[in-house]
Design a protein around this motif. Structure first.
Motif, short mmCIF file in Angstrom:
data_model
loop_
_atom_site.label_atom_id
_atom_site.label_comp_id
_atom_site.label_asym_id
_atom_site.label_seq_id
_atom_site.Cartn_x
_atom_site.Cartn_y
_atom_site.Cartn_z
N GLY A 10 -3.13 29.51 -14.95
CA GLY A 10 -2.81 28.89 -13.71
C GLY A 10 -1.57 29.25 -13.00
O GLY A 10 -0.99 30.08 -13.50
N THR A 11 -0.86 28.23 -12.09
CA THR A 11 0.44 28.55 -11.42
C THR A 11 1.25 28.56 -12.32
O THR A 11 2.65 28.98 -11.92
CB THR A 11 0.29 27.66 -10.40
N SER A 12 1.47 27.83 -13.36
CA SER A 12 2.39 28.04 -14.29
C SER A 12 2.92 29.63 -14.97
O SER A 12 3.89 29.86 -15.39
CB SER A 12 2.48 27.09 -15.61
N ASP A 14 2.01 30.65 -17.53
CA ASP A 14 2.29 30.78 -19.09
C ASP A 14 1.70 31.35 -19.98
O ASP A 14 1.94 31.88 -21.41
CB ASP A 14 2.48 29.11 -19.56
N ASN A 169 -4.25 16.24 -12.44
CA ASN A 169 -3.89 17.52 -12.85
C ASN A 169 -2.47 17.84 -12.64
O ASN A 169 -2.01 17.70 -11.54
CB ASN A 169 -4.76 18.74 -12.82
N GLY A 171 -0.24 20.64 -13.31
CA GLY A 171 -0.14 22.20 -13.88
C GLY A 171 1.20 22.42 -13.33
O GLY A 171 2.11 21.75 -12.93
N GLY A 172 1.29 23.69 -12.85
CA GLY A 172 2.43 24.30 -11.96
C GLY A 172 2.38 23.48 -10.61
O GLY A 172 3.29 22.97 -10.26
N ILE A 173 1.08 23.47 -9.96
CA ILE A 173 0.99 22.41 -8.90
C ILE A 173 0.12 21.11 -9.26
O ILE A 173 -0.62 21.49 -10.16
CB ILE A 173 0.13 23.37 -7.87
N ASN A 199 4.76 20.79 -12.20
CA ASN A 199 5.64 21.57 -13.27
C ASN A 199 6.63 22.59 -12.69
O ASN A 199 7.79 23.01 -13.16
CB ASN A 199 5.35 21.80 -14.58
N ASP A 203 10.12 23.51 -13.90
CA ASP A 203 10.36 24.60 -14.90
C ASP A 203 11.20 25.69 -14.59
O ASP A 203 12.15 26.30 -15.17
CB ASP A 203 8.95 25.46 -14.88
N ASP A 217 10.89 21.65 -19.71
CA ASP A 217 11.58 20.40 -20.44
C ASP A 217 10.81 19.80 -21.27
O ASP A 217 10.06 18.77 -20.92
CB ASP A 217 12.06 19.34 -19.21
N ASN A 219 8.77 17.52 -23.40
CA ASN A 219 8.38 16.13 -23.49
C ASN A 219 9.19 15.40 -22.19
O ASN A 219 9.00 13.98 -22.23
CB ASN A 219 8.55 15.49 -24.67
N GLY A 308 -3.55 18.69 -18.00
CA GLY A 308 -2.86 19.69 -17.75
C GLY A 308 -1.48 19.59 -18.20
O GLY A 308 -1.26 18.38 -19.10
N GLY A 309 -0.59 20.44 -18.47
CA GLY A 309 0.50 20.45 -19.29
C GLY A 309 1.59 19.32 -19.04
O GLY A 309 2.24 18.62 -20.06
N GLU A 343 -9.29 22.69 -17.39
CA GLU A 343 -9.25 23.74 -16.44
C GLU A 343 -10.17 24.86 -16.86
O GLU A 343 -11.23 25.47 -16.13
CB GLU A 343 -8.21 24.15 -15.87
#
Ligand SMILES: Nc1ncnc2c1ncn2[C@@H]1O[C@H](COP(=O)(O)OP(=O)(O)OP(=O)(O)O)[C@@H](O)[C@H]1O
Ligand SMILES: CC(=O)N[C@H]1[C@@H]2OC[C@@H](O2)[C@@H](O)[C@@H]1O[C@H](C)C(=O)O
Length: 385
Positions: A10-12, A14, A169, A171-173, A199, A203, A217, A219, A308-309, A343
């Motif tokens: 995804g957009t993170s 990772d 969701n 995620g990054g977005i 995030n 991030d 970050d 938690n 999502g994360g 996802e």
């Protein structure tokens, strides 16, 4: 029953989320079982190259081709790894890695542009498994945003006969799917859009504050030790995107490095501590989500299901709960669907639907003129003896 692998980064940026899924049924009446799920982090140098391209760094066509295949290799490796110890699947649905996303904008560019790298033909050849990829292009050709695509899967797997739900969701977005009670013409009443930053800014801020030693970050504990600066959040919420009516989609092109730099500049006047800055950016994510519900939903949902994360960020979750009071905020795990792998599962389902000739988009979510088949099918090369 069909065994399918779903793959997405995804957009993170990772790493690759992989899900090995057994799917049965048709259209919205499907059943899925998650046999295995795992995340395979990108090698650090590949991640850096992807993030640079996402941030607008120019590369040559030769470098683009090389990057496309390097990503395809890591996706193929993820597909090989997730199968270990299990029966072989018959299909792979691979989202690939988004490196550029430009939504359509009427009347200037009625057809948007979205580029995912990690070509499916390469994954098919490396794994020997038919691979479906490029899921966004057919929706874009039908004048849609090509995103979000998960809403139809949310409808199939998370709709409820008595409860109106929002599936959020982070995620990054961030993106939401609003699902009315499952009866009558419920499908037409579904609404979905990208809510804005999930995030991504957090991030980037953590990386900036730790000189790259940390990438997120954990938690939300760092942000939890600070206090959000309300005037800044109010100011940031005046951004056009938050007031644009759906259908709408966004990406790191808007909520990326340049936007964070603007936020850091705005924050200087308030002399925020690092913890206060993170709390303020976390508040922007939470407040932009809730603002979009209150502005664009026909009514507030009875429950919000996070995935999502970002659903692991306890401080963000707490802030959402406070801002949404009295609506309960839980994760999709609590209703039996993995928040980490939803996802990846979605792209397994999209591949399954494509193989059955079932459309994958929801025009109310993407703005497409009609429902269309999503994804291009790549059969592996048959190697003659
Ligand atoms: N324990 C945790 N605490 C806080 N944040 C976390 C935690 N675990 C993951 N995250 C956040 O979730 C992000 C990854 O989320 P996810 O994998 O859902 O994003 P993505 O799929 O890349 O993005 P998108 O859904 O926009 O395509 C990480 O970058 C991090 O910010
Ligand atoms: C272009 C693109 O990759 N968009 C992603 C991104 O990440 C979250 C949000 O923005 C969503 O719209 C979409 O991903 C999910 C999988 C979707 O299409 O539903």
């Amino acid at each position: 029953m069909t065994r399918v692998i779903g793959l997405i980064s995804g957009t993170s940026v990772d790493g690759i989320d992989a899900a090995l899924v057994d799917i049965s049924g048709t259209d919205l009446d499907i059943k899925i079982e998650l046999v295995a799920g795992a995340t395979y982090p990108y090698p650090a140098d590949l991640r850096e190259r992807i993030l640079a391209v996402c941030a607008g760094v120019a590369i040559s066509m030769a470098e683009l081709a090389e990057l496309d295949d390097a990503i395809a290799c890591t996706f193929a490796q993820a597909a090989q790894n997730i199968q270990i110890g299990h029966h072989k699947p018959t299909l792979i649905g691979s989202h690939g890695q988004t490196v550029y996303h430009k939504p359509p904008s009427q009347p200037i560019t009625p057809i948007g542009y979205s580029l995912q790298l990690g070509r499916g033909e390469s994954i098919a050849n490396q794994t020997g498994i038919t691979t479906i990829s490029n899921f966004r292009v057919a929706d874009i050709a039908a004048a849609g945003h090509g995103a979000p695509l998960v809403p139809r899967i949310d409808a199939a797997l998370l709709s409820h006969p008595q409860e109106e739900r929002c599936i959020q969701n982070i995620g990054g977005i961030g993106n939401v799917t609003y699902i009315p009670v499952r009866r009558d013409n419920w499908l037409e009443k579904i609404r979905a859009w990208d809510t804005g930053p999930g995030n991504s800014l957090l991030d980037l801020a953590v990386e900036h504050l730790t000189d790259g030693a940390k990438t997120y970050d954990e938690n939300g504990s760092w942000a939890a030790s600070g206090t959000p600066c309300s005037p800044l959040v109010e100011h940031w919420l005046s951004l056009d995107y938050f007031h644009l009516p759906p259908p709408k989609s966004t990406g790191r092109e808007l909520f990326g490095v340049d936007y964070l730099h603007q936020c850091l500049q705005d924050a200087e006047a308030y002399q925020l501590s690092p913890a206060d800055l993170l709390a303020t950016l976390t508040e922007l994510t939470a407040a932009s989500i809730v603002h979009s519900y209150r502005t664009f939903l026909p009514q507030m949902p009875q429950r919000v299901l996070l995935c999502g994360g970002g659903s692991r960020n306890l401080y963000l979750k707490r802030r959402l709960q406070v801002l949404l009071e009295p609506v309960p905020v839980v994760t999709t795990d609590e209703v039996g669907l993995s928040a980490d792998f939803k996802e990846a599962i979605a792209f397994a389902v999209l591949a399954y639907w494509r193989s059955m000739g079932t459309p994958g988009n929801l025009p109310t979510a993407t703005g497409a003129r009609q429902e269309v088949l999503l994804g291009q099918i790549h059969s592996p090369l048959v190697v003659s003896a």
